[in-house]
Design a protein around this motif. Structure first.
Motif, PDB file in Angstrom:
ATOM      1  N   LEU A 140     -94.996  27.601  60.117  1.00  0.00           N
ATOM      2  CA  LEU A 140     -94.374  26.785  61.289  1.00  0.00           C
ATOM      3  C   LEU A 140     -93.072  27.424  61.585  1.00  0.00           C
ATOM      4  O   LEU A 140     -92.291  27.624  60.533  1.00  0.00           O
ATOM      5  N   GLY A 141     -92.764  27.686  62.707  1.00  0.00           N
ATOM      6  CA  GLY A 141     -91.369  28.170  63.125  1.00  0.00           C
ATOM      7  C   GLY A 141     -91.296  29.810  62.782  1.00  0.00           C
ATOM      8  O   GLY A 141     -90.373  30.300  63.171  1.00  0.00           O
ATOM      9  N   VAL A 142     -92.460  30.424  62.066  1.00  0.00           N
ATOM     10  CA  VAL A 142     -92.194  31.984  61.763  1.00  0.00           C
ATOM     11  C   VAL A 142     -93.248  32.536  62.488  1.00  0.00           C
ATOM     12  O   VAL A 142     -92.810  33.660  62.927  1.00  0.00           O
ATOM     13  N   GLY A 143     -94.552  32.097  62.624  1.00  0.00           N
ATOM     14  CA  GLY A 143     -95.608  32.711  63.452  1.00  0.00           C
ATOM     15  C   GLY A 143     -96.968  32.977  62.715  1.00  0.00           C
ATOM     16  O   GLY A 143     -96.906  32.373  61.307  1.00  0.00           O
ATOM     17  N   SER A 144     -97.797  33.265  63.170  1.00  0.00           N
ATOM     18  CA  SER A 144     -99.072  33.368  62.838  1.00  0.00           C
ATOM     19  C   SER A 144     -99.533  34.881  62.515  1.00  0.00           C
ATOM     20  O   SER A 144     -98.967  35.743  63.444  1.00  0.00           O
ATOM     21  N   THR A 145    -100.098  35.344  61.664  1.00  0.00           N
ATOM     22  CA  THR A 145    -101.048  36.607  61.263  1.00  0.00           C
ATOM     23  C   THR A 145    -102.271  36.583  61.077  1.00  0.00           C
ATOM     24  O   THR A 145    -102.755  35.728  60.330  1.00  0.00           O
ATOM     25  N   PHE A 146    -102.902  37.221  61.889  1.00  0.00           N
ATOM     26  CA  PHE A 146    -104.450  37.387  61.767  1.00  0.00           C
ATOM     27  C   PHE A 146    -104.769  38.540  61.122  1.00  0.00           C
ATOM     28  O   PHE A 146    -104.122  39.639  61.596  1.00  0.00           O
ATOM     29  N   THR A 147    -105.715  38.514  60.017  1.00  0.00           N
ATOM     30  CA  THR A 147    -105.997  39.859  59.430  1.00  0.00           C
ATOM     31  C   THR A 147    -107.402  40.156  59.365  1.00  0.00           C
ATOM     32  O   THR A 147    -108.099  39.068  59.189  1.00  0.00           O
ATOM     33  N   PHE A 148    -107.917  41.416  59.666  1.00  0.00           N
ATOM     34  CA  PHE A 148    -109.228  41.631  59.442  1.00  0.00           C
ATOM     35  C   PHE A 148    -109.418  43.304  59.320  1.00  0.00           C
ATOM     36  O   PHE A 148    -108.684  44.218  59.279  1.00  0.00           O
ATOM     37  N   THR A 149    -110.808  43.441  58.906  1.00  0.00           N
ATOM     38  CA  THR A 149    -111.053  44.721  58.532  1.00  0.00           C
ATOM     39  C   THR A 149    -112.060  45.192  59.609  1.00  0.00           C
ATOM     40  O   THR A 149    -112.718  44.759  60.215  1.00  0.00           O
ATOM     41  N   LEU A 150    -111.942  46.542  59.841  1.00  0.00           N
ATOM     42  CA  LEU A 150    -112.967  47.469  60.505  1.00  0.00           C
ATOM     43  C   LEU A 150    -113.512  48.745  60.038  1.00  0.00           C
ATOM     44  O   LEU A 150    -112.585  49.166  59.341  1.00  0.00           O
ATOM     45  N   LYS A 151    -114.812  49.288  60.184  1.00  0.00           N
ATOM     46  CA  LYS A 151    -115.178  50.350  59.517  1.00  0.00           C
ATOM     47  C   LYS A 151    -114.359  51.783  60.071  1.00  0.00           C
ATOM     48  O   LYS A 151    -114.643  51.845  61.377  1.00  0.00           O
ATOM     49  N   LYS A 152    -113.972  52.324  59.290  1.00  0.00           N
ATOM     50  CA  LYS A 152    -113.276  53.540  59.738  1.00  0.00           C
ATOM     51  C   LYS A 152    -114.609  54.777  59.874  1.00  0.00           C
ATOM     52  O   LYS A 152    -115.551  54.754  59.314  1.00  0.00           O
ATOM     53  N   VAL A 153    -114.297  55.513  61.075  1.00  0.00           N
ATOM     54  CA  VAL A 153    -115.232  56.498  61.251  1.00  0.00           C
ATOM     55  C   VAL A 153    -114.867  57.784  60.394  1.00  0.00           C
ATOM     56  O   VAL A 153    -113.585  58.126  60.449  1.00  0.00           O
ATOM     57  N   GLU A 154    -115.680  58.382  59.348  1.00  0.00           N
ATOM     58  CA  GLU A 154    -115.386  59.291  58.550  1.00  0.00           C
ATOM     59  C   GLU A 154    -115.445  60.728  59.259  1.00  0.00           C
ATOM     60  O   GLU A 154    -116.453  60.826  59.947  1.00  0.00           O
ATOM     61  N   LEU A 155    -114.272  61.345  59.654  1.00  0.00           N
ATOM     62  CA  LEU A 155    -114.522  62.629  60.346  1.00  0.00           C
ATOM     63  C   LEU A 155    -114.991  63.793  59.633  1.00  0.00           C
ATOM     64  O   LEU A 155    -114.691  63.484  58.347  1.00  0.00           O
ATOM     65  N   GLU A 195    -117.738  42.617  58.886  1.00  0.00           N
ATOM     66  CA  GLU A 195    -116.493  42.279  58.561  1.00  0.00           C
ATOM     67  C   GLU A 195    -116.194  40.921  58.477  1.00  0.00           C
ATOM     68  O   GLU A 195    -116.704  39.850  59.004  1.00  0.00           O
ATOM     69  N   ARG A 196    -114.778  40.669  58.225  1.00  0.00           N
ATOM     70  CA  ARG A 196    -114.174  39.362  57.921  1.00  0.00           C
ATOM     71  C   ARG A 196    -112.791  39.301  58.416  1.00  0.00           C
ATOM     72  O   ARG A 196    -112.006  40.089  58.696  1.00  0.00           O
ATOM     73  N   VAL A 197    -112.330  37.944  58.806  1.00  0.00           N
ATOM     74  CA  VAL A 197    -111.228  37.598  59.476  1.00  0.00           C
ATOM     75  C   VAL A 197    -110.553  36.620  58.831  1.00  0.00           C
ATOM     76  O   VAL A 197    -111.131  35.710  58.439  1.00  0.00           O
ATOM     77  N   SER A 198    -109.144  36.546  58.575  1.00  0.00           N
ATOM     78  CA  SER A 198    -108.554  35.363  57.897  1.00  0.00           C
ATOM     79  C   SER A 198    -107.166  35.344  58.831  1.00  0.00           C
ATOM     80  O   SER A 198    -106.876  36.181  59.595  1.00  0.00           O
TER      81      SER A 198
END
Ligand code: ADP
Length: 244
Positions: free
Chosen positions: A229-244, A221-224
């Motif tokens: 500044l003064g507001v904050g940071s956000t890390f976004t990434f994907t992970l594989k879902k387990v299909e039930l 997967e990927r991360v971004s």
């Protein structure tokens, strides 16, 4: 203006060179610093017989802190090396991300006033993903430790933004000081710190986010990251879902 463009290009070029130099020198240097410090303290303690007990205790405490740093460094370097050996050996299982995140939140809740942050969790319960449990814990621990050490914010927000094509999109955000644009593009590089002094003071090795990136990419997967500044940071990434 052209002048500003030129300055910017110069700066980027210098920055690239700096990082290249930094990378080659780093592992060595990072190990040398704490070892030299410990050696110095021990030498002083063996040679100066007239130290007060207080001075001695301070030196012992400092040596201990450097030892801890060394241990952290060795752990991080070995994690990185192991991850670079190839993602094929990462053992996957069905893991509940909700449980992982909740456990980290309960550890954060036990921290002292100066370190505690509010953990705002919006994840499906359960949230089953395909991954290596230890490594997934490591992603959230690293991001949490960073938010606590560097952001100066009050809240951490961990959200599932949705699912598409068998992938969950997850965001991890803080409402702290943010990361400057100039640093943001290098943030996942090994040994890169935005503020060397503060990071080192916080026990940082500069490897935390490199590990996070490696783990996520090792899972295919990927991360971004986004930050203001003064507001904050956000890390976004994907992970594989387990299909039930
Ligand atoms: P370390 O292992 O030293 O913590 P990281 O790779 O995890 O290094 O982070 C790199 C740098 O990014 C840190 O030195 C810190 O200055 C900055 N940083 C990371 N996360 C945050 C955050 N949430 N808010 C502000 N700065 C951050």
């Amino acid at each position: 203006s052209i002048e500003r463009e030129h300055d910017k290009a110069m700066h980027e070029e210098q920055e690239k060179l700096r990082i290249k130099r930094q990378l080659t020198n780093n592992i060595n240097h990072e190990l040398k610093t704490p070892v030299a410090a410990i050696q110095g303290y021990l030498e002083t303690m063996t040679t100066s017989k007239d130290m007060t007990e207080e001075e001695r205790d301070t030196f012992i405490a400092k040596s201990y802190a450097h030892c801890q740093r060394l241990t952290q460094l060795l752990t991080d370097v070995s994690t990185i090396t192991r991850l670079e050996d190839g993602s094929s050996r990462i053992e996957r299982e069905s893991v509940d991300l909700h449980t992982i995140v909740t456990e980290i939140a309960s550890e954060v809740a036990l921290l002292g006033d100066d370190k505690r942050m509010r953990m705002n969790i919006e994840l499906p319960q359960p949230m089953m993903v395909q991954g290596n449990s230890t490594l997934l814990v490591s992603i959230f621990k690293n991001l949490t430790d960073n938010a606590i050490a560097y952001s100066g914010g009050r809240d951490i927000y961990i959200k599932c933004l949705g699912e598409e094509n068998g992938l969950y999109t997850i965001s991890f955000a803080d409402n702290g000081i943010g990361i400057d644009e100039e640093h943001l593009q290098h943030i996942f590089e090994r040994f890169y710190r935005t503020d060397t002094g503060r990071s080192r003071e916080q026990g940082g090795t500069g490897l935390g986010l490199a590990i996070v990136k490696h783990i996520i990419e090792g899972h295919g997967e990927r991360v971004s990251v986004r930050s203001e500044l003064g507001v904050g940071s956000t890390f976004t990434f994907t992970l594989k879902k387990v299909e039930l």
